[in-house]
Scaffold this motif. Structure first.
Motif, short mmCIF file in Angstrom:
data_model
loop_
_atom_site.label_atom_id
_atom_site.label_comp_id
_atom_site.label_asym_id
_atom_site.label_seq_id
_atom_site.Cartn_x
_atom_site.Cartn_y
_atom_site.Cartn_z
N TYR A 1 1.02 28.28 -63.95
CA TYR A 1 1.34 27.08 -63.13
C TYR A 1 2.83 26.79 -62.86
CZ TYR A 1 2.74 24.84 -67.57
OH TYR A 1 3.32 24.63 -68.48
N GLY A 2 3.18 25.69 -62.05
CA GLY A 2 4.33 25.49 -61.69
C GLY A 2 4.68 24.03 -62.01
N LYS A 3 6.14 23.84 -62.27
CA LYS A 3 6.37 22.28 -62.28
C LYS A 3 7.70 22.03 -61.83
CE LYS A 3 7.88 21.09 -66.90
NZ LYS A 3 7.90 21.34 -68.47
N ASN A 4 7.62 20.83 -61.38
CA ASN A 4 8.85 20.73 -60.33
C ASN A 4 9.33 19.04 -60.88
OD1 ASN A 4 8.55 22.82 -58.42
ND2 ASN A 4 6.43 22.13 -58.53
N THR A 5 10.72 19.12 -60.86
CA THR A 5 11.11 17.59 -61.27
C THR A 5 12.15 16.96 -60.16
OG1 THR A 5 11.05 18.03 -63.54
CG2 THR A 5 12.45 16.35 -62.92
N ILE A 6 11.80 15.95 -59.78
CA ILE A 6 12.26 15.00 -58.82
C ILE A 6 12.69 13.69 -59.20
CG2 ILE A 6 12.31 14.19 -56.29
CD1 ILE A 6 9.48 16.09 -57.12
N LYS A 7 14.05 13.54 -58.81
CA LYS A 7 14.55 11.90 -59.37
C LYS A 7 14.91 11.39 -57.91
CE LYS A 7 16.98 13.72 -63.40
NZ LYS A 7 18.12 14.09 -64.11
N PHE A 8 14.57 10.10 -57.89
CA PHE A 8 15.02 9.30 -56.58
C PHE A 8 14.91 7.91 -57.00
CE2 PHE A 8 10.81 7.88 -55.28
CZ PHE A 8 10.01 8.62 -55.96
N LEU A 9 15.60 7.11 -56.09
CA LEU A 9 15.49 5.55 -56.04
C LEU A 9 14.67 5.00 -54.85
CD1 LEU A 9 17.72 4.25 -57.79
CD2 LEU A 9 18.97 4.16 -55.51
N ARG A 10 13.82 4.20 -55.27
CA ARG A 10 13.30 3.43 -54.08
C ARG A 10 13.48 2.06 -54.14
NH1 ARG A 10 10.92 1.47 -50.11
NH2 ARG A 10 8.80 2.04 -49.31
N LEU A 11 13.76 1.60 -52.98
CA LEU A 11 14.42 0.28 -52.85
C LEU A 11 13.36 -0.49 -51.69
CD1 LEU A 11 18.12 0.47 -51.84
CD2 LEU A 11 17.04 0.25 -54.10
N HIS A 12 13.09 -1.86 -52.08
CA HIS A 12 12.44 -2.55 -51.02
C HIS A 12 13.19 -3.98 -51.13
CE1 HIS A 12 9.42 -3.98 -53.91
NE2 HIS A 12 9.50 -5.12 -53.15
N LYS A 13 12.95 -4.62 -49.92
CA LYS A 13 13.56 -6.12 -49.97
C LYS A 13 12.27 -6.90 -49.64
CE LYS A 13 16.74 -4.52 -47.07
NZ LYS A 13 17.82 -4.79 -45.77
N GLU A 14 12.52 -8.29 -50.09
CA GLU A 14 11.73 -9.43 -49.91
C GLU A 14 12.52 -10.49 -49.42
OE1 GLU A 14 9.08 -10.31 -52.92
OE2 GLU A 14 8.10 -8.26 -52.92
N GLY A 15 12.80 -10.76 -48.12
CA GLY A 15 14.04 -11.53 -47.58
C GLY A 15 15.24 -10.86 -47.87
N LYS A 16 16.03 -11.58 -48.53
CA LYS A 16 17.28 -11.02 -49.00
C LYS A 16 17.21 -10.50 -50.33
CE LYS A 16 20.83 -13.05 -46.04
NZ LYS A 16 22.36 -13.29 -46.11
N LYS A 17 16.02 -10.58 -51.05
CA LYS A 17 16.08 -10.22 -52.52
C LYS A 17 15.74 -8.75 -52.47
CE LYS A 17 14.40 -11.70 -56.97
NZ LYS A 17 13.38 -12.35 -57.53
N GLN A 18 16.47 -7.91 -53.40
CA GLN A 18 16.38 -6.38 -53.22
C GLN A 18 15.72 -6.08 -54.49
OE1 GLN A 18 18.85 -3.78 -51.69
NE2 GLN A 18 19.12 -5.30 -49.85
N PHE A 19 14.87 -5.28 -54.68
CA PHE A 19 14.11 -4.53 -55.56
C PHE A 19 14.43 -2.97 -55.72
CE2 PHE A 19 12.11 -8.26 -54.36
CZ PHE A 19 11.25 -9.02 -55.48
N VAL A 20 14.36 -2.79 -56.95
CA VAL A 20 14.65 -1.32 -57.07
C VAL A 20 13.81 -0.49 -58.01
CG1 VAL A 20 16.58 -1.49 -58.81
CG2 VAL A 20 16.55 0.57 -57.55
N LYS A 21 13.29 0.81 -57.85
CA LYS A 21 12.62 1.61 -58.85
C LYS A 21 13.51 2.83 -58.85
CE LYS A 21 8.82 -0.50 -60.15
NZ LYS A 21 8.43 -0.96 -61.57
N GLU A 22 13.98 3.38 -59.99
CA GLU A 22 14.36 4.68 -60.18
C GLU A 22 13.48 5.37 -60.98
OE1 GLU A 22 18.51 5.38 -61.28
OE2 GLU A 22 18.64 7.39 -60.51
#
Lengths: 279, 279, 279, 279
Positions: free
Chosen positions: D1-22
């Motif tokens: 089998y194979g395995k792969n690791t990816i790191k990233f940031l996902r941003l979203h906004k509600e109005g001016k308020k920002q949310f982040v998931k890394e």
């Protein structure tokens, strides 16, 4: 000031034979004006991304004949290209790839990583000042299983350590030396010679070793031997991070342990450091 | 179950010549009854401290002729001494101290740490079951600078990777194999032979290498060569943690980069693993 | 000189309520004579083991009301007890145990480790010199998802970085400040106030933030706010290890990515550092 | 089998308020045929680079409402898109960014990293099998300074550990539980509830705690409380990596140490693990 780290691989070929250097370069810059800090004025700032490009371009154009020469090239480029640079330091460290051998035959393009002491170097320069070159070895782990003790130390009411005349001497060495304003040295050859001196001074003669009365004295022996054998070295700093081992007391387990089984003492751990130059 | 890790040094002498093994032992135990979990009844629990004492006493009494034999000794001791033990696994790993040489002469008591692939082993046994022995090598970093590609893979609308017929093949190998219910093997000798097979299968012939169409195929070549050359091996697992390198695009910098300067791609990184046995 | 690291736990009770400090202490000593290095004469050497005993005895006798006071106690002890000590530095760092709360009720003896910025301090003294105290915070990771850019920087033929007025600002902060020759400060209270200043200067007002034109300017804002609000601080050093994120180009995948998905750029990584004092 | 690791940031906004998931995503794939290993035929292989693209596209299109839902999305995509996939597992782990607060006011776009227990999850599926979801918490370090002992354990000639009825209980928790074939759970809410149960079971009532007769019993208490309070959990695995502390013997230093100063015992260290399900 600012600092930037870049990792890359530099390959070259001679006929079908391939050569590889993998290095990590860290460039420190200080500008003549701190206006980007105080005023948010970026007009003199050289972005990390540009520094990366310059380092890669230099690697492409010049190759990496030695880490030291490459560090000198980087310093030279920044000093001559950017008049806003007041100070530059280039630190270069190698990933220790060694050519694979099969039954003694060197392989044309395959390598193994052997981290038994990492070669690094630094070149630094202030505007209108000399370019100074340092080299060193780090993460070099050595052990002597005998011919080491620690006796005659200072004692008071807080002393609980017994005197020992046959302990383990084990640690991780960091050595860094200055070549001064060097010109046309064969840096790779000198580095190998110094590494041999370090091992010889640590271990003593192969048939009997040499008694070490302390970590400190061993540090000094390394410095003395390198300074006496390698005239290009001006000053040498040595840091020895000690690993202590205690002989396990097996009396309660009904056994006599004659320095056969030892456990590492993880805390406290210590290090000793000394810098020695020529008169 | 419970798990305990102990680190220690085992020295022995032959005349004036000193030998050293530094190992990390991890003992896993599962008891016949989980009463300490469910009822807080500790009467069958063997404390970590006792396990440590046993491991050290075995090291003192038996020495460490090979990691594998020492792991077998630990399993055997727990199974025969404690009837409440349902399962035992002993993992043993070595700190890779090598004897120092000065001008080719081996030193009588000095060692250098050379971590170019770590020897480990495991012995495990369930009550009333066979004792099974595994050995392995980990943290072995290898690189081929040519004779590697990746072509003909599956493509769809999410594919952006170009085909490459001359890339870098670089990674960290983890290999583990089973000896089955072994008896009187020369474990150290077999381990060295397997290490040589791994290097040979990775690199190919020294004068020309061998083309690798993928990390996966290289994994398979390693397994095939070991299984064909070393009859004591029953099953072999190989995991290759890949390091990818990209050729730096220097067009914008006015240069042609003919696979001379490459940067590591840190994310995504991948690994491929396969376990292969005999029919 | 020599350096020694000791880790320990100091508990105390007030009624039934328990308090805990877990610290790592590193003591640096330099002696008036280097005779242990040059001559192997250990008669003035204070063994690591004795230093450990002293630190533990001081912890037992004095407790650890603050890291800073404990570092001062250590310096004071070595300077007044050992006339062969020419210089002493005590570095003390805390494991960030916080009292557990259940539904808002503090627990009488249970703690959770919350490493959101580590408190450390240093006290140092040369014989016949003043005792100087530093404190700091390290491993403090912060991110702003907007209100940050980098424009108007220096450009030449090696520049490939585009200007950006809405990037991510993310990094790990190291801050260290000097209290000068402090006397009777409430070190814990001042440290908390400085931590709040750092967060406020990094983030700006909660409802709108404040635009950062560069990492460098953010470093300066932190220093300016701390120096203006906390009169006990003499000089402040700030190092910001930057983490860069790139907006993923999804054109080839048929999507528009409006700064929604970003990947960290692991190399090159940079840091910027500045030390700022009062006029 | 194979395995792969990816790191990233996902941003979203509600109005001016920002949310982040890394997040860090690791995708494991096993194909229906091992022909790429055996024959070097890559025609079914999905490159690491393609897997990265798919994960990023899913993050862009679906967002990350919860780690668990995102892991489910990944499994679902691979199973429905690629008929050559025999098995897929998606592991997702979060970087613990928390919104900054200034004087109790939440900041609109600034975050601090608070690693006091890391949320992770796994979704896995075999072709023609059910999709199973796991979640967990790791790197959660907890300590009780009293109400813990270890007595009545098994003793023999290798026992040197004294019985203790008032020791420190300290360790790092790894907990992982299965939701079975879950449907429409509020994963974030359940995870928070389970985290609270873990803390409560570890610590006991805030005013007095609860006596722990062993690490093993504490592991069991955590499992029992979670299984009784959270009906969505099917099975729960808990591993507790113990940190032991010894009261320093200060008799030779002329002092009585009433469990005030303790040092960590770094070797041997142990862990205990148990998996508990419903009848």
């Amino acid at each position: 000031y600012g600092k930037n780290t870049i990792k890359f691989l530099r390959l070259h070929k001679e006929g079908k034979k391939q050569f590889v250097k993998e290095v990590e370069v860290c460039a420190h810059l200080r500008l003549t004006s701190p206006q980007e800090y105080l005023e948010g004025n970026n007009s003199l700032v050289i972005p990390t991304d540009t520094i990366k490009n310059i380092v890669l371009v230099l690697a492409k154009k010049n190759g990496i004949s030695s880490l030291e020469q490459f560090a000198i090239d980087i310093c030279h480029h920044f000093m001559t290209t950017f008049c806003q640079v007041a100070y530059v330091k280039a630190y270069v460290q190698e990933v220790p790839w060694q050519r694979l051998h099969e039954d003694g035959v060197p392989h044309i393009h395959s390598f193994i990583c052997v981290p038994d002491g990492i070669h690094f170097c630094e070149a630094e320069q202030c505007r209108n000042g000399p370019l100074v070159v340092f080299a060193g070895i780090k993460d070099l782990k050595l052990m002597k299983t005998t011919q080491s003790g620690f006796e005659g130390f200072y004692k008071n009411e807080h002393t609980t350590l017994p005197e020992r005349h046959d302990r383990i001497l084990c640690g991780e060495l960091f050595c860094k030396w200055s070549y001064g304003e060097c010109k046309d040295f064969d840096f790779n050859c000198i580095w190998k010679k110094i590494r041999e001196c370090i091992l010889e001074a640590f271990a003593g003669p192969p048939d009997c070793g040499e008694y070490s009365p302390s970590y400190q004295k061993t540090v000094n022996c390394i410095q003395m031997l390198v300074l006496s054998r390698v005239p290009q070295v001006q000053i040498m700093e040595v840091v020895l991070n000690n690993t202590f081992y205690n002989v396990v007391d097996m009396k309660n387990l009904g056994l006599t342990n004659d320095k056969e089984v030892l456990v590492p003492v993880e805390t406290p751990y210590g290090s000793c450091a000394c810098t020695l130059g020529r008169k």
